[in-house]
Scaffold this motif. Structure first.
Motif, PDB file in Angstrom:
ATOM      1  N   VAL A  15       0.839  -1.207   0.000  1.00 35.85           N
ATOM      2  CA  VAL A  15       0.000   0.000   0.000  1.00 35.85           C
ATOM      3  C   VAL A  15       0.870   1.251   0.000  1.00 35.85           C
ATOM      4  O   VAL A  15       0.633   2.188  -0.777  1.00 35.85           O
ATOM      5  CB  VAL A  15      -0.946   0.002   1.227  1.00 35.85           C
ATOM      6  CG1 VAL A  15      -1.685   1.334   1.324  1.00 35.85           C
ATOM      7  CG2 VAL A  15      -1.935  -1.144   1.132  1.00 35.85           C
ATOM      8  N   ASN A  16       1.876   1.275   0.841  1.00 29.58           N
ATOM      9  CA  ASN A  16       2.754   2.448   0.928  1.00 29.58           C
ATOM     10  C   ASN A  16       3.512   2.675  -0.372  1.00 29.58           C
ATOM     11  O   ASN A  16       3.693   3.821  -0.802  1.00 29.58           O
ATOM     12  CB  ASN A  16       3.740   2.297   2.090  1.00 29.58           C
ATOM     13  CG  ASN A  16       3.051   2.335   3.442  1.00 29.58           C
ATOM     14  OD1 ASN A  16       1.983   2.922   3.595  1.00 29.58           O
ATOM     15  ND2 ASN A  16       3.656   1.691   4.439  1.00 29.58           N
ATOM     16  N   ARG A  17       3.952   1.591  -0.990  1.00 26.21           N
ATOM     17  CA  ARG A  17       4.703   1.704  -2.232  1.00 26.21           C
ATOM     18  C   ARG A  17       3.833   2.231  -3.368  1.00 26.21           C
ATOM     19  O   ARG A  17       4.275   3.056  -4.173  1.00 26.21           O
ATOM     20  CB  ARG A  17       5.303   0.345  -2.598  1.00 26.21           C
ATOM     21  CG  ARG A  17       6.267   0.376  -3.774  1.00 26.21           C
ATOM     22  CD  ARG A  17       7.070  -0.894  -3.862  1.00 26.21           C
ATOM     23  NE  ARG A  17       6.244  -2.069  -3.991  1.00 26.21           N
ATOM     24  CZ  ARG A  17       6.079  -2.982  -3.045  1.00 26.21           C
ATOM     25  NH1 ARG A  17       6.688  -2.832  -1.880  1.00 26.21           N
ATOM     26  NH2 ARG A  17       5.324  -4.042  -3.240  1.00 26.21           N
ATOM     27  N   VAL A  18       2.598   1.767  -3.398  1.00 25.94           N
ATOM     28  CA  VAL A  18       1.678   2.211  -4.456  1.00 25.94           C
ATOM     29  C   VAL A  18       1.293   3.673  -4.265  1.00 25.94           C
ATOM     30  O   VAL A  18       1.170   4.425  -5.239  1.00 25.94           O
ATOM     31  CB  VAL A  18       0.418   1.327  -4.468  1.00 25.94           C
ATOM     32  CG1 VAL A  18      -0.657   1.933  -5.370  1.00 25.94           C
ATOM     33  CG2 VAL A  18       0.749  -0.078  -4.950  1.00 25.94           C
ATOM     34  N   GLN A  19       1.135   4.104  -3.019  1.00 28.22           N
ATOM     35  CA  GLN A  19       0.680   5.467  -2.745  1.00 28.22           C
ATOM     36  C   GLN A  19       1.801   6.497  -2.788  1.00 28.22           C
ATOM     37  O   GLN A  19       1.536   7.686  -2.967  1.00 28.22           O
ATOM     38  CB  GLN A  19       0.031   5.527  -1.363  1.00 28.22           C
ATOM     39  CG  GLN A  19      -1.322   4.837  -1.273  1.00 28.22           C
ATOM     40  CD  GLN A  19      -1.969   5.078   0.077  1.00 28.22           C
ATOM     41  OE1 GLN A  19      -1.325   4.963   1.106  1.00 28.22           O
ATOM     42  NE2 GLN A  19      -3.222   5.439   0.060  1.00 28.22           N
ATOM     43  N   GLN A  20       3.026   6.062  -2.609  1.00 26.26           N
ATOM     44  CA  GLN A  20       4.132   7.010  -2.478  1.00 26.26           C
ATOM     45  C   GLN A  20       4.349   7.824  -3.759  1.00 26.26           C
ATOM     46  O   GLN A  20       4.442   7.297  -4.861  1.00 26.26           O
ATOM     47  CB  GLN A  20       5.416   6.258  -2.126  1.00 26.26           C
ATOM     48  CG  GLN A  20       6.582   7.171  -1.784  1.00 26.26           C
ATOM     49  CD  GLN A  20       7.814   6.384  -1.349  1.00 26.26           C
ATOM     50  OE1 GLN A  20       7.876   5.174  -1.562  1.00 26.26           O
ATOM     51  NE2 GLN A  20       8.770   7.054  -0.742  1.00 26.26           N
TER      52      GLN A  20
END
Length: 217
Positions: free
Chosen positions: A210-215
């Motif tokens: 999730v963090n990687r996709v949103q960053q």
């Protein structure tokens, strides 16, 4: 006693139960079996930072399991103490995905909220996949959407559950740091969200995804 077990922890304990049952079916050495049972209990209790005596007593029967039926019975006694995923309504989903004009939501009445670490569904018509994840750091639900293309007749490693299964490429378009710029981010995740949730034994990879996709970049 209040619910204290999360879905991924329940799945991990289920793995320990399977290990104990497997040990009884393959090992004859009493010392080996004792070690397997002791390890199963230790690993299960270590999932919880502040486990109390009542909670520990609930987990202790894992050491007396011999057959699969006993394991299933033990797991059924734990199920009432599983914390359900935050229930959402169709209206909540529309708020999480405001730019999707005709959002096709799943049948929420059929969702077993105690058996998921994230809510996900496929929209084959638009070739998209939608994920709803509980962001513990921000204290709110996060909605992710992306194009989704299954790998035909081929398996791969899902970055969420870390198992070798039927996967597809999930790609999200994320706003870049510069105005009007977008970047494509994604990875391979399970086609079957329900089965993926059953295999999750840690939330680390889910939150990393999730963090990687949103960053932003």
């Amino acid at each position: 006693m209040e619910a204290f077990i999360q879905n991924h922890q329940f799945n991990y304990i289920k793995q320990q139960v399977q290990s104990v049952v497997h040990g009884h079916s393959t090992a004859n050495d009493k010392g080996v079996l004792a070690a397997v049972k002791s390890m199963a209990l230790e690993r299960s209790t270590q999932l919880f930072n502040d486990i109390n005596d009542e909670q520990r007593q609930l987990l202790e029967p894992i050491g007396s399991i011999v057959h699969k039926e006993e394991g299933d019975q033990f797991l059924s006694t734990l199920k009432p103490y599983v914390i359900p995923f935050q229930k959402v309504s169709a209206q909540t989903l529309k708020k999480l995905f405001p730019k999707v004009k005709k959002l096709k939501t799943p049948s929420l009445d059929d969702v077993d909220w105690k058996s998921i670490s994230y809510l996900g569904w496929n929209d084959s018509g638009s070739e998209k996949k939608f994920l709803v994840v509980d962001d513990l750091e921000k204290g709110k639900l996060v909605g992710l959407q992306g194009t989704y293309k299954p790998l035909p007749n081929q398996k791969g490693i899902c970055v969420i559950c870390n198992h070798f299964e039927e996967v597809g490429l999930f790609v999200a378009h994320v706003k870049g740091s510069a105005q009007g710029m977008f970047t494509r981010k994604g990875n391979y995740i399970c086609q079957n969200t329900e089965a993926c949730n059953e295999r999750i034994t840690s939330l680390d990879k889910l939150h990393d995804f999730v963090n990687r996709v949103q960053q932003k970049e």
